[in-house]
Scaffold this motif. Structure first.
Motif, mmCIF file in Angstrom:
data_model
loop_
_atom_site.group_PDB
_atom_site.id
_atom_site.type_symbol
_atom_site.label_atom_id
_atom_site.label_comp_id
_atom_site.label_asym_id
_atom_site.label_seq_id
_atom_site.Cartn_x
_atom_site.Cartn_y
_atom_site.Cartn_z
ATOM 1 N N LEU A 370 0.829 -1.313 -0.060
ATOM 2 C CA LEU A 370 -0.049 -0.046 -0.071
ATOM 3 C C LEU A 370 0.806 1.174 0.041
ATOM 4 N N ARG A 371 1.907 1.304 0.764
ATOM 5 C CA ARG A 371 2.902 2.445 0.821
ATOM 6 C C ARG A 371 4.101 2.512 0.034
ATOM 7 N N CYS A 399 -17.190 -6.757 -7.117
ATOM 8 C CA CYS A 399 -16.552 -5.950 -8.146
ATOM 9 C C CYS A 399 -15.591 -5.050 -7.567
ATOM 10 N N LEU A 400 -14.463 -5.505 -7.786
ATOM 11 C CA LEU A 400 -13.243 -4.546 -7.174
ATOM 12 C C LEU A 400 -12.095 -4.217 -8.486
ATOM 13 N N THR A 401 -11.696 -3.189 -8.430
ATOM 14 C CA THR A 401 -10.820 -2.756 -9.485
ATOM 15 C C THR A 401 -9.485 -1.759 -8.733
ATOM 16 N N ALA A 402 -8.288 -2.003 -9.347
ATOM 17 C CA ALA A 402 -7.349 -1.310 -8.860
ATOM 18 C C ALA A 402 -6.519 -0.497 -9.934
ATOM 19 N N GLU A 403 -5.875 0.543 -9.667
ATOM 20 C CA GLU A 403 -5.293 1.351 -10.615
ATOM 21 C C GLU A 403 -3.967 2.100 -9.974
ATOM 22 N N ILE A 404 -3.212 1.933 -10.810
ATOM 23 C CA ILE A 404 -1.833 2.664 -10.038
ATOM 24 C C ILE A 404 -1.636 3.521 -11.135
ATOM 25 N N CYS A 405 -1.566 4.926 -10.964
ATOM 26 C CA CYS A 405 -1.258 5.885 -11.911
ATOM 27 C C CYS A 405 0.323 6.449 -11.763
ATOM 28 N N PHE A 436 3.439 7.506 -6.675
ATOM 29 C CA PHE A 436 2.669 7.049 -7.591
ATOM 30 C C PHE A 436 1.071 6.997 -6.487
ATOM 31 N N SER A 437 0.180 6.974 -7.181
ATOM 32 C CA SER A 437 -1.173 6.722 -6.708
ATOM 33 C C SER A 437 -1.852 5.370 -6.860
ATOM 34 N N LEU A 438 -2.184 4.851 -5.847
ATOM 35 C CA LEU A 438 -2.658 3.471 -5.831
ATOM 36 C C LEU A 438 -4.202 3.615 -5.428
ATOM 37 N N SER A 439 -4.873 3.432 -6.284
ATOM 38 C CA SER A 439 -6.683 3.407 -6.175
ATOM 39 C C SER A 439 -7.204 2.206 -6.135
ATOM 40 N N LEU A 440 -7.812 1.985 -5.100
ATOM 41 C CA LEU A 440 -8.646 0.704 -4.628
ATOM 42 C C LEU A 440 -10.122 0.946 -4.595
ATOM 43 N N ARG A 441 -10.888 0.401 -5.613
ATOM 44 C CA ARG A 441 -12.070 0.708 -5.720
ATOM 45 C C ARG A 441 -13.014 -0.474 -5.526
ATOM 46 N N LEU A 442 -14.458 -0.526 -4.897
ATOM 47 C CA LEU A 442 -15.176 -1.300 -4.635
ATOM 48 C C LEU A 442 -16.581 -0.783 -5.155
ATOM 49 N N TYR A 443 -17.081 -1.344 -6.239
ATOM 50 C CA TYR A 443 -18.116 -1.010 -6.890
ATOM 51 C C TYR A 443 -17.984 0.458 -7.621
ATOM 52 N N ASP A 444 -16.951 0.949 -7.789
ATOM 53 C CA ASP A 444 -16.416 2.189 -8.403
ATOM 54 C C ASP A 444 -16.462 3.216 -7.360
ATOM 55 N N GLN A 445 -16.551 2.914 -5.994
ATOM 56 C CA GLN A 445 -16.252 3.734 -4.951
ATOM 57 C C GLN A 445 -14.973 3.345 -4.154
ATOM 58 N N HIS A 446 -14.069 4.349 -3.675
ATOM 59 C CA HIS A 446 -12.880 4.319 -3.083
ATOM 60 C C HIS A 446 -13.062 3.405 -1.870
ATOM 61 N N ARG A 448 -11.832 2.298 1.944
ATOM 62 C CA ARG A 448 -11.081 3.234 3.256
ATOM 63 C C ARG A 448 -9.890 3.458 2.972
ATOM 64 N N GLY A 449 -9.495 4.689 2.790
ATOM 65 C CA GLY A 449 -7.818 5.140 2.629
ATOM 66 C C GLY A 449 -7.618 5.265 1.222
ATOM 67 N N SER A 450 -8.434 5.017 0.483
ATOM 68 C CA SER A 450 -7.777 5.052 -0.994
ATOM 69 C C SER A 450 -8.192 6.310 -1.562
ATOM 70 N N PRO A 451 -7.417 7.134 -2.458
ATOM 71 C CA PRO A 451 -6.279 6.564 -2.753
ATOM 72 C C PRO A 451 -5.144 6.466 -2.092
ATOM 73 N N PHE A 452 -4.034 5.474 -2.282
ATOM 74 C CA PHE A 452 -3.033 5.630 -1.234
ATOM 75 C C PHE A 452 -1.726 6.017 -2.073
ATOM 76 N N ARG A 453 -0.680 6.711 -1.306
ATOM 77 C CA ARG A 453 0.391 7.294 -1.966
ATOM 78 C C ARG A 453 1.416 6.316 -1.867
ATOM 79 N N LEU A 454 2.017 5.571 -3.047
ATOM 80 C CA LEU A 454 2.950 4.497 -3.139
ATOM 81 C C LEU A 454 4.176 5.104 -3.566
ATOM 82 N N LYS A 455 5.302 4.741 -2.760
ATOM 83 C CA LYS A 455 6.588 5.044 -3.175
ATOM 84 C C LYS A 455 7.466 3.957 -3.700
#
Length: 779
Positions: A370-371, A399-405, A436-446, A448-455
């Motif tokens: 996460l970090r 329905c879980l989606t993840a995205e790292i920008c 980076f930004s790590l976004s974890l979404r459940l049913y298109d909603q972030h 708890r704590g999302s998006p996370f800052r990833l180093k």
């Protein structure tokens, strides 16, 4: 007279014929706001209900009523009221606890001044809402009852209450400030009112600020309800269609069995009937001959007897010695054997409604991933789903989606593994340093704590990596990969065409940047090419399919985000049917949608069977091949939705898969599947029988680090996108490495789908760079 005293914590209401009926049964603290005093109506169709805290008003009103009844029924002028209040307590009645004593006016209780404010508010509380009335707010009610003359002091006749006593929370006159309230701090009434107004205005503003939040929440809930209704209708249709199809199958089988019965019976009956007819004929012949002979013997002359002996002797001898069919030539057995217990059990467990109560705001993620993570090292994050009460969900399929920008706007690809127990593993690898930004979404909603800052760092101490994760995924585009033109020694199965097909290719053009407009992409996945010179791109995170000409010019785009039939939630695979229809694998909607060549929705297939369709293709029979990434299986459907066959399950055997991605079909109608986590490519026939596989985990020629896209050229050579190694390799039909496509000028970053255009070029979805690229392919 100024002898009697009553409690003066409020101003008493005037005597009335009937006391107000307080509606206090529902709740002791809160009451619904009644209609406006001026209009007497309730808002038409209004859904919002206003509430106020009326405890203080009720206490005040009750105390006044007690004071009035006590003073009127049991006091003489000049007497004191406090003792009477104590007596009422002793009698078990609700008495008034007076904070202080006040003087009863000379004219008695009837002279007590009416408090229009309290009486009006109590009148407001008594009225019932009417659905056809006008709008009413608490402020309107207060404004209506507050338009009264200045408050007069009941203790000092002719004096107006101009001050406010904060300790007693009541208005007082000038004389009161030097009398009963002499030791209390007082402020001008106007100042107190202004302060109260400011306080109420602040509270009003704070409350009104919540209205937009409620509007947004209501809109989201309405959309979810609409989607839920759409899903219900869709599943209902699928259930009806499935069982109607099963009923048809059962009816067909019933007809076949009845036909078999008739045929079998007919054959047996024919044999037995023919035997019976033959015996009847023999019987008739014997009786006829016997009767004739007997008549001749009994009635004939000597000459006739001699004649009969000569003629009938041979006949009777032949009949006596004939071999008759006296034993049955068939039997009467006709049995019906059927095993129904297993079928009944299967039917009893046939189908299931899959859902979860997980909500995003309670769902949590854990793990070092996460970090921070190490450059080029596989990393995992554990997501634990919870319901609205914070309880752990025990089932999967959410329905879980993840995205790292990345800093340059690209998206790091990864995979979510469903543990089927309410927890999920997100596996990813990043090949660039930075934040980076790590976004974890459940049913298109972030969650708890999302998006996370990833180093992401180079330090190997930043994040330990388990061997289990290493085997699953490796970084796309590792800098250590060298695309050498050296070819391995061919296998014994290599074809002679291998030397005639050198691949020395260059980038022709690239199309797209990150964005949501036409010609822009966000995480491109599947690619298809049509015979009429078109390139189709499945734009996954933009929930659409974009169509280009072979030279890269945008032609059209279609797709609406949603979970209803005809909408797209996460299109990952795309193919073109020989009739021109566009077939789209929708990973999150768990079905395959079929559109016309113009993008008009026609139907969907696979709903209720598929868990996570990733890639699609079409075989020589026009059947739709679906690669189910989550189920680790391959489904073959007719375009009507009828299942032709299914093969494969999770594992690392020849007939098993671990996260399969895409499919292609060669001229022999053989199905070629890329097996992502098994780092191989497998070939099957249309019945699902395993034919061959090639590839292993590594960076050398012919090796893979999670293969994705696949295509077949006219010579049967197999072109494979190597996701983790960010390259494209070419093999012959038997799986021997031939060469690679030169992508060094503009390196790929996590290539996904791949296809051959109608003019013979290779088009690949460059997922990490949010574009597609077309390369010259020399066959």
């Amino acid at each position: 007279m100024a002898g009697s005293r009553v409690a003066d914590s409020m101003t008493a209401p005037p005597a009335q014929e009937e006391s107000p009926q307080l509606l206090l049964e529902d709740h002791p603290q809160r009451r619904r706001c009644a209609p406006s005093l001026t209009s007497g109506h309730w808002p038409r169709g209004q859904q919002q209900q206003y509430q106020i805290d009326v405890r203080t008003i009720e206490e005040l009103f009750g105390q006044h009523e007690e004071a009035r009844s006590t003073a009127a029924g049991g006091l003489s002028r000049g007497g004191r009221s406090r003792d009477s209040f104590k007596e009422t307590k002793k009698e078990g009645r609700v008495g008034l606890t007076a904070a202080r004593t006040s003087i009863l006016p000379e004219r008695g209780v009837s002279a007590l001044q009416s408090n229009f404010f309290i009486t009006g508010l109590m009148d407001v509380l008594q009225r019932s809402p009417d659905s056809s009335s006008e709008a009413c707010t608490v402020l309107e009610a207060i404004a209506a009852v507050a338009t009264t003359p200045p408050l007069s002091c009941s203790n000092h006749e002719g004096k107006v209450k101009e001050f406010y006593c904060p300790p007693c929370e009541t208005a007082v006159c000038q004389d009161c400030t030097s009398g009963e309230h002499a030791e209390h701090p007082t402020v001008p009434l106007k100042e107190a009112v202004e302060q109260h107004k400011i306080s109420l205005q602040d509270q009003l503003g704070a409350v009104k600020k919540r209205l937009p939040e409620i509007d947004v929440a209501m809109g989201a809930l309405s959309e979810i309800l609409q989607q839920l209704g759409g899903q219900r209708s869709s599943i209902e249709e699928d259930i009806h269609a499935t069982f109607e199809e099963l009923q048809k199958t059962l009816n067909v089988r019933k007809s076949v069995l009845l036909m078999e019965l008739e045929v079998t019976y007919g054959l047996k009956q024919k044999v037995l009937q023919a035997q019976l007819d033959s015996l009847l004929q023999d019987q008739e012949g014997i009786r006829s001959s016997c009767n004739f002979t007997e008549q001749a013997l009994s009635r004939g002359s000597e000459a006739e007897v001699l004649l009969v002996k000569k003629q009938m002797g041979e006949r009777l001898g032949e009949l006596a010695g004939r071999d008759y069919a006296l034993r049955p030539e068939e039997n009467d057995q006709l049995d019906f054997l059927i095993e129904t217990e297993g079928l009944k059990k299967s039917i009893h467990n046939l189908g299931t409604i899959v859902t979860t109560n997980a909500v995003a705001y309670e769902t949590v993620a854990s793990g070092e991933g996460l970090r921070q993570c190490v450059l080029g090292h596989p990393t995992s994050v554990t997501i634990t789903t919870k319901d609205k009460d914070g309880e752990l969900c025990k089932t999967g399929s959410a329905c879980l989606t993840a995205e790292i920008c990345t800093p340059d706007g690209s998206v790091v690809d990864g995979e979510i593994l469903d543990n089927k127990n309410g927890t999920y593993e997100y596996l990813y690898t990043v090949q660039k340093e930075g934040s980076f930004s790590l976004s974890l979404r459940l049913y298109d909603q972030h969650i708890r704590g999302s998006p996370f800052r990833l180093k992401v760092t180079k330090s190997s101490e930043a994040l330990p990596t388990t061997d289990g994760v290493k085997k699953r995924v490796k970084s796309p585009g590792s800098g250590r990969i060298k695309q050498k033109g050296v070819k391995r020694t061919g296998s014994m199965f290599s074809t002679a065409k291998r030397k005639e097909n050198p691949v020395e290719d260059d980038l022709i053009f690239r199309v797209g940047t990150k964005g949501r407009n036409k010609g822009e992409f966000t995480n491109v996945q599947g690619v298809a090419a049509s015979p009429n010179d078109r390139i189709l791109i499945a734009d996954s995170n933009n929930q659409c399919v974009q169509i280009f000409s072979n030279d890269g010019q945008i032609q059209s785009r279609f797709g609406v985000r949603g979970r209803s039939p005809g909408q797209l939630q996460r299109p990952t695979g795309v193919a073109v049917h020989p009739n021109g229809d566009i077939i789209i694998a929708d990973y999150d909607n768990k079905w395959v949608s079929i559109f016309s060549s113009e993008g008009k929705f026609k139907t969907k297939i696979g709903s209720g069977r598929l868990m996570g369709p990733k890639g699609v293709s079409v075989d020589r029979n026009g059947h739709v091949i679906v690669v189910d990434n989550k189920a680790c299986s391959v489904f073959i459907f007719q375009t009507s939705g009828k299942l032709v066959t299914k093969f494969g399950n999770r594992g690392n055997g020849d007939k098993q898969f671990a996260g399969p991605h895409f499919a292609a079909v060669n001229s022999n109608n053989e199905i070629i599947i890329t097996d992502f986590h098994n780092h191989s490519v497998k070939v099957f026939n249309t019945e699902g029988e395993f034919l061959l596989k090639f590839g292993s985990n590594g960076e050398g020629n012919g090796q893979f680090n999670a293969p994705t896209g696949v295509a077949v050229d006219v010579n049967g050579n197999i072109i494979v996108a190597d996701w983790g190694n960010s390259r494209i390799q070419v093999f012959d039909g038997s799986g021997s490495f031939l060469s690679y496509i030169n992508t060094s000028v503009d390196p790929l970053y996590g290539p996904q789908g791949l296809a051959l255009t109608s003019d013979g070029h290779v088009v690949v979805a460059d997922s990490g760079n949010h574009c597609f690229k077309v390369y010259r392919y020399l066959q």
